[in-house]
Write a protein that holds these residues in place. Sequence first.
Motif: not given
Length: 325
Positions: A259, A263, A274, A285, A288
């Motif tokens: 995460a 970012y 996320s 993932l 987001v």
Amino acid sequence: MKKNIAIIMGGYSSEYKISLKSGNVVYNTLDKEKYKPYRIHIFKNKWVFVNDKDEEFPIDKNDFSVLVNETKINFDCVFNAIHGSPGEDGYMQAYFELLGIPQTSCSMYQAALTFNKRDLLATLKPFGIKTAESYYLNFGDAIDKDAIIAKVGLPCFVKANKAGSSFGISKVYKKEELQAAIDNSFKEDNEIIIEQFLDGVEVSVGVISYKGETLVLPITEIVSENDFFDYQAKYEGKSQEITPARISEDYARKVGLEAKKIYETLKMQGFSRSEFIFKNDEPYLLEVNTVPGLTTESILPQQAAEAGISMPNLFDNAIEEALIN
């Protein structure tokens, strides 16, 4: 002297009701000794300042000011609480950047990229971020159901590519259910993404810029009473959101690093949240969010509280970071 803070809320998407709730929480939480907050409703048919008597005053879009009782009010900073378009997809960010008004969310490019799920996943893949197998459709494309199933398998998720709060999303178990799910997603967006079902622990990881540093907040485990983390689960109490998550230190370390990597790779600012699912002990993932929910029940404020950050401090920091940047 108190700074004038415009809290923008509402928006053009199905998420406008949730946004109004978030915006009002920000309005009621901000330190009135330090700031003078204004509730600004942004809708397709009107942009208005709404006072405590629910009187409306139109916003001058030329400079984002408002005339109240013959007094012109300009804003020192905008607190973005619009989930979905135009607050989470880059439009408002670009507008305020052109006007030179600081705002609390990420910049235009990052907002547009993260709001488009398939572009986001494609951008992050070369950086080693793991994602589910996916199949893309634009409105009007020929639909080859056999090709879809061959790529992503069953069950699978059919999602609107640019939507939030689980609008336009369905879980499909049978080939016969695909068309209805696709039609449902196209009601929200003209692009859809069909993803492989990942069976594992789902977590949400908040990452924020806090006092000039990238801070990974305590992780939340998502346990839905429904078939997946849908609108009811998110907003109508049909889920458990457990903070800190009941995961191993190894899992927490891995997903926190991913995460934070996302970012910082995307050069984000402000809030982000996320979503990941663990598969074969690795975080994959899902998406987001750059304007996550900010109500007292929302995940990011829960995570901040677990980290010892109160909602007034969370919101105050967002404004201060925006003013510095």
